[in-house]
Write an enzyme that holds these catalytic residues in place. Sequence first.
Site, PDB file in Angstrom:
ATOM      1  N   GLY A   1      33.867  -1.315  44.985  1.00  0.00           N
ATOM      2  CA  GLY A   1      32.805  -2.200  44.526  1.00  0.00           C
ATOM      3  C   GLY A   1      31.418  -1.771  44.963  1.00  0.00           C
ATOM      4  CG  ASP A   2      28.926   0.992  48.135  1.00  0.00           C
ATOM      5  OD1 ASP A   2      28.494   0.276  49.055  1.00  0.00           O
ATOM      6  OD2 ASP A   2      28.325   1.993  47.715  1.00  0.00           O
TER       7      ASP A   2
END
Length: 214
Positions: A157-158
Amino acid sequence: MNTMSYAEAAEILATRDPVLAGLVAAAGPMRIGRRTGTHFAALVEAIVYQQLAGAAAKAIHGRLLAALDEGLEPEALLALSDETLRAVGLSANKVRSLRDLAAKVLDGTIVLSPRVLSRRSDEEVIAGLSTVRGIGPWTAQMFLIFRLRRLDVWPVGDFGVRQGYGLAWKIPMPTARELEPLGEPYRPYRTVVAWYCWRAVDLYAGAADSSLTR
């Protein structure tokens, strides 16, 4: 727990993947500085910094520390009034998150003892931290990487990891769902790949050094 060094893991990965070999050569050895302070203080800082520009977050965090005469401990944080916490610049949501964190540390729902954490798997640590209001998988994964120095964390999710992967492997920036399987060949050293993805953004997108990779 895996006791291999970042350099050893990077060397193994470089033999598996020419793109990583190029990144390791260009960016140099992986470095994650030792973090000082308690794990509790680190999580408080993470909550304060969420969704804020660095300068604003730093100012709010500084005012919060100044308001805590007894030091940054769960009891001291809970003793502050909502008015005081709002006056330092915290949103109502962040006040609730910090109170929830402090309460769960005090009642034992969240255990931050290094000895206990060392025996827990990455999944157990993430599941525990994610019970706290305002702490999601990304914050828990950053805690695993930068505080517990775990080797096999893959923070899909980064944004920086996704952007760096796309730049380094010369593909359109993958979504979180697309990035998940792309990390499989690099187990059990996916943290190292994530770090070099951050560096890829610095190298290939002309970005300044990320605060995460210093």
